[in-house]
Design a protein around this motif. Structure first.
Motif, PDB file in Angstrom:
ATOM      1  N   LEU A 144      -5.602   4.790  -0.817  1.00  0.00           N
ATOM      2  CA  LEU A 144      -4.159   4.840  -0.627  1.00  0.00           C
ATOM      3  C   LEU A 144      -3.843   5.517   0.697  1.00  0.00           C
ATOM      4  O   LEU A 144      -4.716   6.134   1.310  1.00  0.00           O
ATOM      5  CB  LEU A 144      -3.502   5.614  -1.772  1.00  0.00           C
ATOM      6  CG  LEU A 144      -3.729   5.065  -3.170  1.00  0.00           C
ATOM      7  CD1 LEU A 144      -3.183   6.034  -4.209  1.00  0.00           C
ATOM      8  CD2 LEU A 144      -3.095   3.706  -3.323  1.00  0.00           C
TER       9      LEU A 144
ATOM     10  N   SER B  10       0.828  -1.207   0.000  1.00  0.00           N
ATOM     11  CA  SER B  10       0.000   0.000   0.000  1.00  0.00           C
ATOM     12  C   SER B  10       0.862   1.257   0.000  1.00  0.00           C
ATOM     13  O   SER B  10       0.531   2.242  -0.677  1.00  0.00           O
ATOM     14  CB  SER B  10      -0.957   0.007   1.192  1.00  0.00           C
ATOM     15  OG  SER B  10      -0.263   0.233   2.392  1.00  0.00           O
TER      16      SER B  10
ATOM     17  N   SER C 120       0.986   4.147  -2.878  1.00  0.00           N
ATOM     18  CA  SER C 120       0.734   5.522  -2.431  1.00  0.00           C
ATOM     19  C   SER C 120       1.868   6.455  -2.835  1.00  0.00           C
ATOM     20  O   SER C 120       1.630   7.562  -3.325  1.00  0.00           O
ATOM     21  CB  SER C 120       0.560   5.551  -0.911  1.00  0.00           C
ATOM     22  OG  SER C 120      -0.500   4.723  -0.517  1.00  0.00           O
TER      23      SER C 120
END
Length: 162
Positions: free
Chosen positions: A54, A21, A25
């Motif tokens: 995100l 993640s 991001s």
């Protein structure tokens, strides 16, 4: 850079953010951070972070780190956009630009919007390819950082050497 970018990413890893993640991001933040519409990156980054779930902090750190590069790339994006879309070239001399602003302000405004639109379309095409490449490159790096954090090899704050 270390204090403002690396340490917050390490802190996010410590708090439970996954490398995957964070990688996505950061990649989205980096690419949104260089979009040619100066002044829109924070809003675009927030919209993308909320839309794709995100990490907002990681995407904003990456976004704001790109500001100097964003300014450096505005004119090249506009020039390349005018070549790709076969539009009139942007006058780069202030004298020519001011003369056009005095003689035909509405036409110049339309032309500036056209240049910006073409630059944005070009940036979007690049971003669609670059975001996955950057994210897939960052995932192993962040996984190694997480492994080092779990092994207590990265302190929260760097210690001073006496």
């Amino acid at each position: 850079m270390h204090r403002r970018a690396v340490l917050p990413i390490l802190a996010l890893l410590r708090m439970g953010a996954t490398p995957r993640s964070l990688a996505w991001s950061i990649a989205v933040g980096l690419l949104i951070g260089i979009n040619p519409m100066v002044g829109t990156t924070t809003l675009f980054c927030l919209a993308a972070a909320f839309s794709f779930r995100l990490n907002v902090v990681a995407s904003q750190i990456a976004n704001h780190a790109m500001f100097p590069l964003e300014l450096a790339l505005v004119v090249p994006f506009i020039k390349l956009g005018s070549r790709v879309f076969h539009t009139a070239a942007m006058p780069l001399s202030p004298h020519m630009f001011m003369r056009a602003a005095r003689t035909a302000p509405i036409a110049l405004t339309r032309q500036v919007w056209l240049w910006e639109w073409h630059a944005l379309m070009l940036w979007a095409a690049i971003a669609v390819v670059a975001v996955p490449l950057i994210a897939l490159t960052l995932i192993p790096l962040l996984e190694r950082m997480l492994a080092r954090i779990q092994g207590h090899q990265y302190p929260i704050v760097p210690t001073a050497i006496d």
